[in-house]
Design an enzyme around this catalytic site. Structure first.
Site, PDB file in Angstrom:
ATOM      1  CG  ASP A  22      -1.609  -1.167   1.597  1.00  8.23           C
ATOM      2  OD1 ASP A  22      -1.526  -2.147   0.849  1.00  8.23           O
ATOM      3  OD2 ASP A  22      -2.273  -1.161   2.640  1.00  8.23           O
ATOM      4  CD  GLU A 204      -7.002  -5.218   4.019  1.00  9.93           C
ATOM      5  OE1 GLU A 204      -6.372  -5.891   4.830  1.00  9.93           O
ATOM      6  OE2 GLU A 204      -6.808  -5.283   2.802  1.00  9.93           O
TER       7      GLU A 204
END
Ligand code: FRU
Length: 487
Positions: A22, A204
């Protein structure tokens, strides 16, 4: 030599070596866009998470900086965000530089191995030198866990109307919202999503942003990544349009309305920059998918790249306000020359002379006069491997087909076709950015986006425009070869 490995992205950010997932800590401060990222420098698969770091002045070329945050006794450093503490609410400021404050998830592996649910908590760290060095707050965690196994990915922003910090946090399959006067003391003020949207996997990396449409209407948008169960399989990014008054998120749409930010398989965990100039909302995502090839894609010394940064906007449609996205215009600096394709009728396969591997493809077709069942463009090589970007007239869908795109033996879930609905348009206008191992497609001003990886055994140097079962009316085309940012 540097960044010349097979499949190495040439105008996308990728780590020098090792694993990346990420984007984290996206913040603009004093002329620099910071990109931190989930990073494991010692291996090309996921492991103890660090925050890698790079900066850019133009969102196009990137400079690598040393690792910013290392795992510690409280855990791995999972995803999170960075804010500029303009009013020194933390009291961390000592000199003239504003404190940059990172808010991240601490993931405790000892607790995880012991089977405990309270393994994730939120911690902070600050920098007083424009993000170059970081000090972890000695009283971490600032937000402890009361027993939720998945309690992570704080994306903090300042809410001007109520003058406090807001932290959207992904908790299991819903969102929780916490607020704070000082980034140290947090109180829960809202919860959203127990019934709304897609729930095929854990939620998420949330982000809450405000955007104004051209008609002046302001909406709040919740970007909500979901680990599995996305529209075209595995990980993906859904979003909700609604309102936010400082405490909780309220959905404009019925709970069952599910909106997708990207219809490809490879845009995950994306969020936006804090404090970008002109209040622009610039998004970047991780070009991969946890289900199940993220750690298996056939790259050598590194694994994964980011999407190009994309500017988000809010558009009014017959169904309500929706997100649109286009690559930041700074990317146009990479253009080398131009091939123009004139208005014409495509009745079969038309080869385009342009041979460069890295390219931007702009094509528009007239949907009212095109008679073909299917048309679009094909990237291919001499091995007959190809990626197809097409429009299917009968189903009114745009697709990327990578079923025959080269290497795919690393995962059964890779060789697929990914579809996106395109309703009620008179034209099909495509902008596609093609790198060594990825394609990003923006349709009709970015109201539809598709992002996919591919791994051909030989680079795609051939480009053709095609039609099947009739004619495709090309209004115009422009192809730009692009240069590498790593040379
Ligand atoms: C999303 C994610 C986050 C987590 C991080 C760990 O890809 O699973 O929820 O913070 O990756 O690396």
């Amino acid at each position: 030599t540097f960044y010349q490995e097979q499949h190495r992205p040439q105008f996308h950010f990728s780590p020098e070596k090792g694993w990346m997932n990420d984007p984290n800590g996206l913040v603009y401060y004093e002329g620099e866009y910071h990109l931190f990222y989930q990073h494991y420098p010692d291996s090309t698969v996921w492991g103890p998470m660090h925050w890698g770091h790079a900066i850019s002045k133009d969102l196009t070329t990137w400079e690598h900086l040393p690792i910013a945050l290392y795992p510690d006794s409280l855990g791995y450093i999972f995803s999170g965000s960075i804010v500029v503490d303009e009013n020194n609410t933390t009291g961390f400021q000592t000199g003239k530089e504003k404190p940059l404050v990172a808010i991240f998830t601490l993931h405790d592996m000892v607790k995880e191995k012991a089977g405990r649910n309270d393994r994730e908590s939120q911690g902070i760290a600050y920098s007083l030198d424009k993000g170059r060095t970081w000090t972890k707050y000695e009283k971490n965690p600032v937000l402890a866990n009361k027993g939720d196994a998945d309690f992570r990915d704080p994306k903090v922003f300042w809410h001007e109307a109520t003058k406090h910090w807001v932290m959207p946090l992904a908790v299991g399959q819903h969102l929780e919202i916490f607020t704070s006067p000082n980034l140290k003391d947090w109180e829960k003020t809202g919860e959203f999503g127990n019934k709304d949207g897609a729930h095929g996997g854990v939620w998420e990396c949330p982000d809450i942003i405000s955007l104004k449409a051209e008609d002046g209407v302001e909406k709040w948008v919740l970007i909500q990544n979901i680990g599995r169960g996305a529209i075209n399989g595995g990980s993906g990014t859904q979003y909700f349009v609604g309102t936010f008054h400082g405490k909780t998120f309220i959905n404009d749409n019925p709970p069952e309305t599910t909106l997708w930010l990207d219809y490809g398989a490879d845009n995950y965990a994306g969020v936006t920059w804090f404090n970008a100039p002109n209040n622009e909302k610039i998004f970047i995502g991780w070009m991969s998918n946890w289900d199940d090839y993220a750690t298996k894609v056939p790259t050598s010394s590194w694994r994964s790249a980011m999407t190009v940064p994309r500017k988000l906007s809010l558009i009014k449609t017959s169904e309500g306000y929706r997100l649109a996205q286009m690559p930041v215009t700074q990317i146009e600096k990479l253009r080398l020359g131009k091939t123009e394709i004139s208005k014409q009728t495509i009745s079969n396969d038309t080869k385009i002379g342009e041979k460069s591997v890295l390219k931007e493809i702009n094509l528009s077709f007239d949907l009212t006069t095109s008679t073909a069942n299917e048309f679009g463009f094909i990237l291919s090589n001499s091995l007959n491997e190809k990626v197809v970007l097409g429009y299917d007239k009968t189903t009114k869908q745009v697709f990327i087909d990578r079923t025959n795109a080269g290497k795919s033996d690393f995962s059964k879930l890779f060789a697929k076709k990914h579809l996106a609905p395109l309703n009620d348009d008179k034209e099909l206008t495509i902008k596609a950015l093609v790198d060594n191992s990825s394609i990003e497609v923006f349709v009709n001003g970015g109201k539809i986006a598709l992002t996919d990886l591919f791994f051909p055994n030989e680079d795609y140097t051939q480009l053709s425009i095609y039609s099947k079962g009739g004619n495709a009316e090309l209004i115009k085309g422009e192809i730009y070869p692009l240069k590498s940012i790593w040379k």
